[in-house]
Design a protein around this motif. Structure first.
Motif, short mmCIF file in Angstrom:
data_model
loop_
_atom_site.label_atom_id
_atom_site.label_comp_id
_atom_site.label_asym_id
_atom_site.label_seq_id
_atom_site.Cartn_x
_atom_site.Cartn_y
_atom_site.Cartn_z
N LEU A 10 0.84 -1.20 0.00
CA LEU A 10 0.00 0.00 0.00
C LEU A 10 0.87 1.25 0.00
N SER A 11 0.40 2.23 -0.74
CA SER A 11 1.04 3.55 -0.74
C SER A 11 -0.07 4.59 -0.74
N PHE A 12 0.10 5.68 0.00
CA PHE A 12 -0.95 6.67 0.20
C PHE A 12 -0.52 8.01 -0.37
N LEU A 72 3.41 10.50 8.80
CA LEU A 72 4.21 9.28 8.69
C LEU A 72 3.85 8.42 7.50
N ILE A 73 2.63 8.58 6.97
CA ILE A 73 2.21 7.70 5.86
C ILE A 73 2.15 8.42 4.52
N LEU A 74 2.02 9.74 4.52
CA LEU A 74 1.96 10.48 3.25
C LEU A 74 3.37 10.85 2.81
N THR A 75 4.15 9.81 2.53
CA THR A 75 5.56 9.98 2.18
C THR A 75 5.89 9.45 0.81
N GLY A 76 4.91 8.80 0.17
CA GLY A 76 5.18 8.16 -1.11
C GLY A 76 5.78 6.78 -0.98
N GLU A 77 6.06 6.36 0.24
CA GLU A 77 6.65 5.03 0.44
C GLU A 77 5.61 3.94 0.21
N THR A 78 6.09 2.78 -0.17
CA THR A 78 5.25 1.61 -0.37
C THR A 78 5.65 0.53 0.63
N LYS A 79 4.68 0.04 1.39
CA LYS A 79 4.94 -1.01 2.36
C LYS A 79 3.75 -1.97 2.36
#
Length: 378
Positions: A10-12, A72-79
């Motif tokens: 997921l990525s946000f 912490l989640i609106l970083t473009g990271e995918t986890k």
């Protein structure tokens, strides 16, 4: 212990936070401690967008979540689901697991589960493994402020609506008044209906013991939180006094480990609250603990969310419908579970979590204060 394990990533990229004015209750509600008041607790909701364009909704979000989780989640990271959980856990760990920051983790869990279910084009409860679309419920209310006759009328109405278990508040300034109200409700409902009472942690051990002994002839389903929820040795002392009424605890706890201690100390009814958990699979871990120990399990919280997870419980594992607090907010929500004959039925044809805030109604009635956009920084 039951644990979710989802590998999908997921990525946000965007979130929209809606804040609204307090929703007034039809009547001021009060428990034995003077808690609650004249408004529903909800003040805001959120829409969370993932990189695939799916949108998750949560109807009870506050600024703590906005300030703690979104950066912490609106970083473009995918986890993966589990990687996000692990990452967020270590970010809030030092706040303690009774904190509002910790509760934000459970809300983030729900949002991610909503998105994962939408990816599979499945209703969230079915995605989580439910084989039915309904949850059995009990109905609670019974403000301390009600006159005796009003309390009896409400409890009779609950039964006429199909509920087999009802609950009301005790812990008034006069314990004899509480006892009188138990007597009046039992006389009105007969012995085929389960009656529970909730003291909201009002008493010390001695007072709780006395009350439990006085109500023994009424065969109550449970006595909820008669003393401080963290007084584990006090709970043990209550049981050592030989009281026979089942005692219930749990809505003040945020994580499953505390329920293991409750079981060890002699709690008879384990009662997690859906919107207050740090992990949503803890609900099922606690459910399974209760089954393993031969204890009763019920689940509280806002009924529109509680019903979703309640589809994973059996017929004897009830969710709570606290009408005086939950009903007013339900008037401003869409696709909420349908109340019918002591059960709540979820829509079976809407992917993800179907529940939405009725923004148009809030805006029309002048209750919507503002909406704020948040975007990924990548």
């Amino acid at each position: 212990m039951f644990r979710y394990n989802f590998d999908e990533k997921l990525s946000f990229y965007k979130a929209i936070y809606y804040e609204f004015d307090p929703i007034p209750l039809p009547r001021v509600f009060q428990d034995g401690t003077g808690g609650l008041g004249q408004f529903a607790p909800e003040r805001g909701c959120i829409e969370l967008y993932d990189s695939q364009g799916f949108v998750a909704h949560y109807l009870a979000i506050d600024k703590t979540f906005i300030d703690t989780i979104l950066p912490l989640i609106l970083t473009g990271e995918t986890k993966t689901f589990n990687q996000w959980r692990e990452f967020l856990y270590w970010k809030v760990r030092n706040s303690g697991f009774q904190s509002e920051k910790a509760v934000c983790l459970g809300k983030m869990d729900t949002l991610m589960l909503d998105l994962l279910a939408q990816h599979k084009n499945m209703p969230l409860h079915r995605f989580l493994g439910a084989t039915k679309d309904w949850a059995n419920a009990y109905k609670g209310g019974g403000s301390i402020l009600l006159e005796d006759s009003e309390l009896v009328d409400d409890m009779q109405r609950y039964v006429s609506e199909g509920y087999k278990t009802v609950k009301f508040k005790v812990g008034s300034a006069d314990i004899e008044r509480d006892l009188r109200r138990v007597d009046k409700v039992r006389s009105a409902l007969g012995h085929d209906i389960e009656i529970a009472v909730d003291a909201n942690q009002k008493w010390d051990v001695a007072t709780a013991t006395r009350f439990a002994q006085l109500i023994e002839p009424y065969h109550l389903a449970w006595l909820e939180e008669p003393i401080h929820a963290n007084d584990m040795n006090g709970i043990r002392n209550l049981k050592e006094q030989g009281i026979n009424v089942p005692i219930a605890f749990g809505e003040s706890m945020r994580i499953s480990y505390e329920f293991e201690i409750y079981a060890e100390k002699g709690v008879d009814v384990l009662q997690p609250s859906v919107g207050r958990m740090t992990r949503m699979d803890d609900l099922l871990a606690i459910r399974d603990l209760a089954r393993d120990k031969g204890l009763r399990f019920t689940s509280g919280g806002r009924v529109y969310l509680c019903a979703l997870f309640g589809t994973l419980f059996n017929e004897n594992e009830l969710i709570e419908f606290h009408e005086p607090i939950s009903q007013p907010m339900s008037e401003y929500a869409l696709n909420i579970p349908e109340e019918r004959d002591g059960r709540f039925y979820l829509p079976a044809d809407i992917p993800g979590n179907p529940q939405r805030l009725n923004l148009e109604k809030l805006e029309y009635e002048g209750l919507l204060r503002f909406k704020k956009y948040f975007y990924s920084n990548r």
